[in-house]
Design a protein around this motif. Structure first.
Motif, PDB file in Angstrom:
ATOM      1  N   LEU A   9      73.130 -14.304  51.975  1.00 49.74           N
ATOM      2  CA  LEU A   9      72.365 -15.534  51.723  1.00 49.74           C
ATOM      3  C   LEU A   9      72.404 -15.879  50.247  1.00 49.74           C
ATOM      4  CD1 LEU A   9      69.252 -14.819  53.983  1.00 49.74           C
ATOM      5  CD2 LEU A   9      71.334 -16.097  54.566  1.00 49.74           C
ATOM      6  N   GLN A  10      73.065 -16.967  49.919  1.00 49.57           N
ATOM      7  CA  GLN A  10      73.169 -17.419  48.540  1.00 49.57           C
ATOM      8  C   GLN A  10      72.366 -18.702  48.367  1.00 49.57           C
ATOM      9  OE1 GLN A  10      74.799 -15.620  46.191  1.00 49.57           O
ATOM     10  NE2 GLN A  10      75.108 -14.131  47.832  1.00 49.57           N
ATOM     11  N   PRO A  11      71.382 -18.717  47.437  1.00 51.02           N
ATOM     12  CA  PRO A  11      70.589 -19.924  47.237  1.00 51.02           C
ATOM     13  C   PRO A  11      71.438 -21.051  46.651  1.00 51.02           C
ATOM     14  CG  PRO A  11      69.795 -18.104  45.863  1.00 51.02           C
ATOM     15  CD  PRO A  11      70.980 -17.622  46.617  1.00 51.02           C
ATOM     16  N   PRO A  12      71.087 -22.305  46.938  1.00 48.62           N
ATOM     17  CA  PRO A  12      70.001 -22.695  47.830  1.00 48.62           C
ATOM     18  C   PRO A  12      70.402 -22.464  49.285  1.00 48.62           C
ATOM     19  CG  PRO A  12      71.160 -24.637  47.070  1.00 48.62           C
ATOM     20  CD  PRO A  12      71.789 -23.461  46.381  1.00 48.62           C
ATOM     21  N   CYS A  13      69.474 -21.929  50.048  1.00 45.96           N
ATOM     22  CA  CYS A  13      69.765 -21.559  51.424  1.00 45.96           C
ATOM     23  C   CYS A  13      68.515 -21.766  52.284  1.00 45.96           C
ATOM     24  CB  CYS A  13      70.210 -20.101  51.477  1.00 45.96           C
ATOM     25  SG  CYS A  13      70.651 -19.530  53.108  1.00 45.96           S
ATOM     26  N   LEU A  14      68.688 -22.473  53.392  1.00 47.36           N
ATOM     27  CA  LEU A  14      67.609 -22.678  54.348  1.00 47.36           C
ATOM     28  C   LEU A  14      67.928 -21.854  55.583  1.00 47.36           C
ATOM     29  CD1 LEU A  14      65.069 -24.160  55.399  1.00 47.36           C
ATOM     30  CD2 LEU A  14      66.611 -25.980  56.201  1.00 47.36           C
ATOM     31  N   VAL A  15      66.989 -20.982  55.972  1.00 48.64           N
ATOM     32  CA  VAL A  15      67.155 -20.125  57.143  1.00 48.64           C
ATOM     33  C   VAL A  15      66.030 -20.437  58.117  1.00 48.64           C
ATOM     34  CG1 VAL A  15      67.270 -17.756  57.993  1.00 48.64           C
ATOM     35  CG2 VAL A  15      68.180 -18.303  55.715  1.00 48.64           C
ATOM     36  N   LEU A  16      66.400 -20.859  59.323  1.00 47.09           N
ATOM     37  CA  LEU A  16      65.423 -21.179  60.356  1.00 47.09           C
ATOM     38  C   LEU A  16      65.409 -20.047  61.371  1.00 47.09           C
ATOM     39  CD1 LEU A  16      66.387 -24.917  60.918  1.00 47.09           C
ATOM     40  CD2 LEU A  16      64.667 -23.988  59.367  1.00 47.09           C
ATOM     41  N   LEU A  17      64.247 -19.416  61.549  1.00 45.83           N
ATOM     42  CA  LEU A  17      64.089 -18.352  62.533  1.00 45.83           C
ATOM     43  C   LEU A  17      63.423 -18.925  63.764  1.00 45.83           C
ATOM     44  CD1 LEU A  17      63.367 -16.915  59.478  1.00 45.83           C
ATOM     45  CD2 LEU A  17      63.862 -14.992  60.978  1.00 45.83           C
ATOM     46  N   GLU A  18      64.039 -18.700  64.921  1.00 44.38           N
ATOM     47  CA  GLU A  18      63.543 -19.247  66.164  1.00 44.38           C
ATOM     48  C   GLU A  18      63.324 -18.125  67.169  1.00 44.38           C
ATOM     49  OE1 GLU A  18      66.505 -22.097  67.333  1.00 44.38           O
ATOM     50  OE2 GLU A  18      66.018 -23.448  65.690  1.00 44.38           O
ATOM     51  N   LYS A  74      70.683 -20.612  61.304  1.00 42.85           N
ATOM     52  CA  LYS A  74      69.694 -20.436  62.375  1.00 42.85           C
ATOM     53  C   LYS A  74      69.786 -19.008  62.876  1.00 42.85           C
ATOM     54  CE  LYS A  74      69.103 -25.044  64.281  1.00 42.85           C
ATOM     55  NZ  LYS A  74      69.089 -25.848  65.507  1.00 42.85           N
ATOM     56  N   ILE A  75      68.630 -18.375  62.951  1.00 38.59           N
ATOM     57  CA  ILE A  75      68.553 -17.035  63.523  1.00 38.59           C
ATOM     58  C   ILE A  75      67.690 -17.139  64.767  1.00 38.59           C
ATOM     59  CG2 ILE A  75      67.839 -14.655  63.178  1.00 38.59           C
ATOM     60  CD1 ILE A  75      68.316 -15.039  60.179  1.00 38.59           C
ATOM     61  N   ARG A  76      68.318 -16.941  65.914  1.00 35.17           N
ATOM     62  CA  ARG A  76      67.620 -17.030  67.200  1.00 35.17           C
ATOM     63  C   ARG A  76      67.309 -15.615  67.670  1.00 35.17           C
ATOM     64  NH1 ARG A  76      69.007 -22.441  69.124  1.00 35.17           N
ATOM     65  NH2 ARG A  76      70.705 -23.207  67.832  1.00 35.17           N
ATOM     66  N   MET A  77      66.024 -15.361  67.926  1.00 35.23           N
ATOM     67  CA  MET A  77      65.578 -14.026  68.311  1.00 35.23           C
ATOM     68  C   MET A  77      65.004 -14.049  69.724  1.00 35.23           C
ATOM     69  SD  MET A  77      64.033 -12.642  64.730  1.00 35.23           S
ATOM     70  CE  MET A  77      64.056 -10.960  65.340  1.00 35.23           C
ATOM     71  N   GLU A  78      65.358 -13.040  70.475  1.00 33.80           N
ATOM     72  CA  GLU A  78      64.892 -12.927  71.848  1.00 33.80           C
ATOM     73  C   GLU A  78      64.335 -11.522  72.072  1.00 33.80           C
ATOM     74  OE1 GLU A  78      66.854 -12.769  76.318  1.00 33.80           O
ATOM     75  OE2 GLU A  78      68.069 -13.493  74.641  1.00 33.80           O
ATOM     76  N   HIS A  79      63.079 -11.460  72.515  1.00 28.53           N
ATOM     77  CA  HIS A  79      62.435 -10.185  72.852  1.00 28.53           C
ATOM     78  C   HIS A  79      62.933  -9.786  74.237  1.00 28.53           C
ATOM     79  CE1 HIS A  79      58.504  -7.861  73.757  1.00 28.53           C
ATOM     80  NE2 HIS A  79      59.434  -7.071  73.300  1.00 28.53           N
ATOM     81  N   ARG A  80      63.579  -8.622  74.322  1.00 27.12           N
ATOM     82  CA  ARG A  80      64.185  -8.215  75.590  1.00 27.12           C
ATOM     83  C   ARG A  80      63.480  -7.016  76.219  1.00 27.12           C
ATOM     84  NH1 ARG A  80      70.548  -8.360  74.734  1.00 27.12           N
ATOM     85  NH2 ARG A  80      70.460  -8.165  76.998  1.00 27.12           N
ATOM     86  N   GLY A  81      62.209  -6.807  75.881  1.00 23.75           N
ATOM     87  CA  GLY A  81      61.443  -5.702  76.445  1.00 23.75           C
ATOM     88  C   GLY A  81      61.299  -4.563  75.456  1.00 23.75           C
ATOM     89  N   LYS A  82      60.155  -3.925  75.517  1.00 20.47           N
ATOM     90  CA  LYS A  82      59.810  -2.823  74.622  1.00 20.47           C
ATOM     91  C   LYS A  82      60.116  -3.211  73.185  1.00 20.47           C
ATOM     92  CE  LYS A  82      59.089   1.915  74.835  1.00 20.47           C
ATOM     93  NZ  LYS A  82      58.701   2.995  75.551  1.00 20.47           N
ATOM     94  N   ASP A  83      60.953  -2.457  72.480  1.00 21.04           N
ATOM     95  CA  ASP A  83      61.270  -2.771  71.087  1.00 21.04           C
ATOM     96  C   ASP A  83      62.642  -3.423  70.921  1.00 21.04           C
ATOM     97  OD1 ASP A  83      58.862  -1.838  70.051  1.00 21.04           O
ATOM     98  OD2 ASP A  83      59.594   0.218  69.891  1.00 21.04           O
ATOM     99  N   GLU A  84      63.265  -3.832  72.019  1.00 17.10           N
ATOM    100  CA  GLU A  84      64.615  -4.395  71.954  1.00 17.10           C
ATOM    101  C   GLU A  84      64.567  -5.885  71.627  1.00 17.10           C
ATOM    102  OE1 GLU A  84      67.800  -2.938  74.700  1.00 17.10           O
ATOM    103  OE2 GLU A  84      67.762  -5.041  75.331  1.00 17.10           O
ATOM    104  N   ARG A  85      65.396  -6.277  70.653  1.00 17.74           N
ATOM    105  CA  ARG A  85      65.502  -7.671  70.236  1.00 17.74           C
ATOM    106  C   ARG A  85      66.973  -8.057  70.192  1.00 17.74           C
ATOM    107  NH1 ARG A  85      60.882  -6.387  70.631  1.00 17.74           N
ATOM    108  NH2 ARG A  85      59.093  -7.068  69.426  1.00 17.74           N
ATOM    109  N   TRP A 118      59.560 -20.288  63.257  1.00 20.06           N
ATOM    110  CA  TRP A 118      59.325 -21.371  64.207  1.00 20.06           C
ATOM    111  C   TRP A 118      60.127 -22.602  63.813  1.00 20.06           C
ATOM    112  CZ3 TRP A 118      57.090 -20.016  68.645  1.00 20.06           C
ATOM    113  CH2 TRP A 118      56.309 -18.856  68.653  1.00 20.06           C
ATOM    114  N   GLY A 119      61.345 -22.367  63.324  1.00 14.69           N
ATOM    115  CA  GLY A 119      62.228 -23.446  62.891  1.00 14.69           C
ATOM    116  C   GLY A 119      62.538 -24.460  63.974  1.00 14.69           C
ATOM    117  N   GLU A 120      62.417 -24.063  65.243  1.00 10.56           N
ATOM    118  CA  GLU A 120      62.689 -24.990  66.336  1.00 10.56           C
ATOM    119  C   GLU A 120      61.711 -26.162  66.347  1.00 10.56           C
ATOM    120  OE1 GLU A 120      60.743 -21.324  68.390  1.00 10.56           O
ATOM    121  OE2 GLU A 120      61.866 -21.763  66.574  1.00 10.56           O
ATOM    122  N   LYS A 121      60.572 -26.017  65.668  1.00 11.79           N
ATOM    123  CA  LYS A 121      59.597 -27.113  65.605  1.00 11.79           C
ATOM    124  C   LYS A 121      60.111 -28.286  64.769  1.00 11.79           C
ATOM    125  CE  LYS A 121      55.246 -25.141  66.810  1.00 11.79           C
ATOM    126  NZ  LYS A 121      53.848 -25.473  66.645  1.00 11.79           N
TER     127      LYS A 121
END
Length: 156
Positions: free
Chosen positions: A37-46, A136-147, A122-125
């Motif tokens: 990540l090199q500035p300027p940089c916008l990172v959206l976490l979803e 864009k970093i899309r995160m999905e909870h897949r049970g227990k501690d798995e992402r 909550w970048g999807e907002k």
């Protein structure tokens, strides 16, 4: 894993995909992401509540060398946290943002125009108001501690 798809508005390139199995692995992956990540940089976490967005941000911020993992907390109530001096990293949370008016008062445009890394949970907002280029970093909870974590670069 690299791939590219386009639509009428943007080109999306898949940079990486990883499944982590613990909060420690998620933080470590954040550290690995930070070096790219090199500035300027916008990172959206979803991702849904509990997907691990703040945990990943802890690793990114620590990897950028502006704060320790323990210093990084969710800005759900304050909306924006600033790390580093002067403001090398901004960490925003749109969870409580209700509409365009709330978004405008946040000052995200001003933060994004600085030579800084801006991390937005909550970048999807942002919907159709998503600035490009961004990551864009899309995160999905897949049970227990798995992402499942998918990282994409979005260009205009």
């Amino acid at each position: 894993m690299e791939g590219k798809r386009t639509d009428s508005r943007e080109a999306v390139t898949t940079i990486a995909m990883r499944v982590t199995h613990s909060p420690e692995e998620t933080v470590q992956f954040g550290r690995e992401i930070a070096v790219h990540l090199q500035p300027p940089c916008l990172v959206l976490l979803e991702g849904d509540l509990g997907a691990g967005k703040t945990t990943l941000v802890k690793g990114i911020v620590a990897g950028l060398g502006v704060a320790s993992e323990d210093e990084v907390t969710s800005p759900s109530f304050t909306l924006v946290h600033e790390y580093g001096s002067p403001g090398r990293v901004y960490h925003a949370d749109l969870y409580r943002i209700e509409g365009a008016r709330d978004l405008a008062t946040l000052g995200l445009d001003e933060l994004s125009s600085q030579a800084a890394t801006v991390l937005v949970e909550w970048g999807e907002k942002l919907g159709d108001n998503t600035p490009t280029p961004c990551v864009k970093i899309r995160m999905e909870h897949r049970g227990k501690d798995e992402r499942r974590i998918l990282i994409e670069r979005v260009e205009a």
